[in-house]
Design a protein around this motif. Structure first.
Motif, PDB file in Angstrom:
ATOM      1  N   UNK A 189       0.814  -1.216   0.000  1.00  0.00           N
ATOM      2  CA  UNK A 189       0.000   0.000   0.000  1.00  0.00           C
ATOM      3  C   UNK A 189       0.846   1.264   0.000  1.00  0.00           C
ATOM      4  N   UNK A 190       2.016   1.201   0.598  1.00  0.00           N
ATOM      5  CA  UNK A 190       2.892   2.374   0.637  1.00  0.00           C
ATOM      6  C   UNK A 190       3.228   2.833  -0.774  1.00  0.00           C
ATOM      7  N   UNK A 191       3.429   1.875  -1.656  1.00  0.00           N
ATOM      8  CA  UNK A 191       3.859   2.204  -3.014  1.00  0.00           C
ATOM      9  C   UNK A 191       2.714   2.201  -4.027  1.00  0.00           C
ATOM     10  N   UNK A 192       1.648   1.450  -3.735  1.00  0.00           N
ATOM     11  CA  UNK A 192       0.513   1.402  -4.653  1.00  0.00           C
ATOM     12  C   UNK A 192      -0.555   2.428  -4.307  1.00  0.00           C
ATOM     13  N   UNK A 193      -0.433   3.049  -3.131  1.00  0.00           N
ATOM     14  CA  UNK A 193      -1.420   4.034  -2.712  1.00  0.00           C
ATOM     15  C   UNK A 193      -1.657   5.145  -3.715  1.00  0.00           C
ATOM     16  N   UNK A 194      -0.587   5.779  -4.252  1.00  0.00           N
ATOM     17  CA  UNK A 194      -0.810   6.836  -5.247  1.00  0.00           C
ATOM     18  C   UNK A 194      -1.575   6.344  -6.476  1.00  0.00           C
ATOM     19  N   UNK A 195      -1.280   5.115  -6.932  1.00  0.00           N
ATOM     20  CA  UNK A 195      -2.002   4.553  -8.075  1.00  0.00           C
ATOM     21  C   UNK A 195      -3.475   4.340  -7.728  1.00  0.00           C
ATOM     22  N   UNK A 196      -3.725   3.812  -6.538  1.00  0.00           N
ATOM     23  CA  UNK A 196      -5.109   3.589  -6.115  1.00  0.00           C
ATOM     24  C   UNK A 196      -5.872   4.904  -6.079  1.00  0.00           C
ATOM     25  N   UNK A 197      -5.241   5.945  -5.567  1.00  0.00           N
ATOM     26  CA  UNK A 197      -5.907   7.243  -5.487  1.00  0.00           C
ATOM     27  C   UNK A 197      -6.215   7.802  -6.877  1.00  0.00           C
ATOM     28  N   UNK A 198      -5.367   7.507  -7.841  1.00  0.00           N
ATOM     29  CA  UNK A 198      -5.643   7.982  -9.207  1.00  0.00           C
ATOM     30  C   UNK A 198      -6.784   7.201  -9.853  1.00  0.00           C
ATOM     31  N   UNK A 199      -6.939   5.935  -9.477  1.00  0.00           N
ATOM     32  CA  UNK A 199      -7.959   5.098 -10.095  1.00  0.00           C
ATOM     33  C   UNK A 199      -9.333   5.244  -9.442  1.00  0.00           C
ATOM     34  N   UNK A 200      -9.352   5.702  -8.210  1.00  0.00           N
ATOM     35  CA  UNK A 200     -10.605   5.812  -7.459  1.00  0.00           C
ATOM     36  C   UNK A 200     -11.693   6.583  -8.213  1.00  0.00           C
ATOM     37  N   UNK A 201     -11.399   7.712  -8.849  1.00  0.00           N
ATOM     38  CA  UNK A 201     -12.475   8.439  -9.558  1.00  0.00           C
ATOM     39  C   UNK A 201     -13.105   7.650 -10.697  1.00  0.00           C
ATOM     40  N   UNK A 202     -12.457   6.578 -11.137  1.00  0.00           N
ATOM     41  CA  UNK A 202     -12.982   5.791 -12.252  1.00  0.00           C
ATOM     42  C   UNK A 202     -13.962   4.708 -11.815  1.00  0.00           C
ATOM     43  N   UNK A 203     -14.107   4.506 -10.501  1.00  0.00           N
ATOM     44  CA  UNK A 203     -14.956   3.426  -9.986  1.00  0.00           C
ATOM     45  C   UNK A 203     -16.429   3.727 -10.256  1.00  0.00           C
ATOM     46  N   UNK A 204     -17.123   2.729 -10.773  1.00  0.00           N
ATOM     47  CA  UNK A 204     -18.550   2.832 -11.034  1.00  0.00           C
ATOM     48  C   UNK A 204     -19.287   1.717 -10.288  1.00  0.00           C
ATOM     49  N   UNK A 205     -20.590   1.846 -10.149  1.00  0.00           N
ATOM     50  CA  UNK A 205     -21.354   0.885  -9.350  1.00  0.00           C
ATOM     51  C   UNK A 205     -21.236  -0.522  -9.910  1.00  0.00           C
TER      52      UNK A 205
END
Length: 352
Positions: free
Chosen positions: A192-208
């Protein structure tokens, strides 16, 4: 690229992070509710379901803690210790002591009459971690490990801790104590330390529909692997846990958009006091149920764990509200033990 260079600047705190932590802590409390009630035969139909969430609760919890740890491991170690670790270590010692004394004072909570705790647990609390409070001991250890490896390539760090997770997950390494859980989950903190920034960039793309498909896929895989007893096969637990983290994050992103679930975000901002206190009402209730030899129909007993979960969270929050300003209960007793002024537990969200 070294680990230190790979760390991206920390983004502002997003609501979904606290929602994800709220989901995780609620599942942890529900797990203990089922566990203690099952000890006295009052978990109803929920007892067999408890192991099914093993791949969800703590992987999500540790991943979210790792997301919030990226900036901290850039600090000199003495600053890291005083800013992020000293409070956790103090609370671990203080609350293990308090919990042990509480359990010793209670009548047996096991129908067999076995002792609730022993004095030896106070001597071995760092060697054989507390089965209820090991999480807040694991975090300082994981911070230390991440700091020691901070200049290594992130891929190497994740690969090494993944190997450790597989060895513990398959039972090749086994201690019969919470060290096994730490071994299985350290990879999620480091990753998570290193993948956190990637996760934060992908979060806006999440759909139901992403959430629906991921939940269905995860549920199906859990049922299949459990029915076929595949959990000891190498990589199975690790893959399921990784998928659970993705599910937990996407669900959190969806819930963070709905005002109805703002209470989950609120729980996520208070994980540490909930974690410290929640087993006290559970063990007390278990002792009462054993003493009075309570028996109820399975249907009624099935309602007990969710009610105990909600009640334990409410007790934890009430006690924190009442005592959080008293030094040494939810904070360190000496301000100089931490870098900043003495903080309440609710300001330690980046730690737990």
């Amino acid at each position: 690229m070294t680990g230190a260079r790979a760390l991206a600047p920390v983004a502002p705190r997003e609501a979904w992070i606290d929602v994800a932590k709220g989901i995780a802590i609620a599942l942890v409390v529900l797990y203990h509710s089922i566990m203690y009630l099952d000890e006295v035969g009052l978990a109803g139909a929920l007892a067999p379901l408890n192991p099914l969430f093993d791949t969800f609760r703590m992987p999500l919890f540790f991943f979210m803690s790792g997301v919030l740890a990226a900036s901290a491991i850039r600090l000199p170690y003495w600053q890291l210790f005083r800013k992020r670790m000293s409070l956790l270590l103090y609370l671990y010692v203080a609350w293990v002591t308090l919990q042990t004394l509480f359990l010793l004072a209670l009548p047996p909570i096991s129908p067999s009459g076995a002792p609730n705790a022993t004095w030896a647990s106070l001597v071995t609390l760092f060697v054989r971690p507390s089965s209820n409070l090991w999480f807040i001991y694991a975090l300082p250890l994981f911070f230390t490990l991440a700091w020691l490896m901070r200049r290594w390539a992130p891929a190497l760090q994740i690969a090494l801790t993944a190997v450790i997770a597989v060895l513990f997950g398959t039972g090749v390494l086994h201690t019969g104590s919470p060290w096994d859980k730490m071994g299985k989950y350290v990879v999620f903190f480091i990753a998570a330390i290193y993948l956190g920034p990637l996760v934060r960039r992908l979060v806006p793309l999440v759909r139901w529909w992403h959430v629906a498909l991921l939940c269905l896929g995860y549920a199906a895989l859990v049922v299949i692997t459990t029915k076929l007893t595949l959990t000891k096969v190498p990589l199975v637990l690790l893959v399921l846990s990784a998928l659970a983290v993705v599910v937990g994050i996407t669900v959190a992103v969806l819930l963070a958009k709905l005002p109805t679930f703002d209470f989950v975000r609120s729980l996520g901002s208070r994980t540490l006091p909930i974690y410290l206190v929640h087993t006290f009402p559970m063990t007390a209730l278990a002792a009462i149920l054993v003493a009075f030899d309570v028996h109820v129909p399975v249907l009624v007993a099935t309602l007990f764990p969710p009610l105990l979960c909600a009640g334990s969270i409410a007790v934890a929050l009430a006690l924190h509200w009442r005592f959080h300003t008293i030094p040494g209960i939810f904070t360190v007793p000496v301000k100089d033990w931490v870098i900043v002024s003495q903080r309440t537990v609710t300001s330690t969200n980046a730690q737990c």
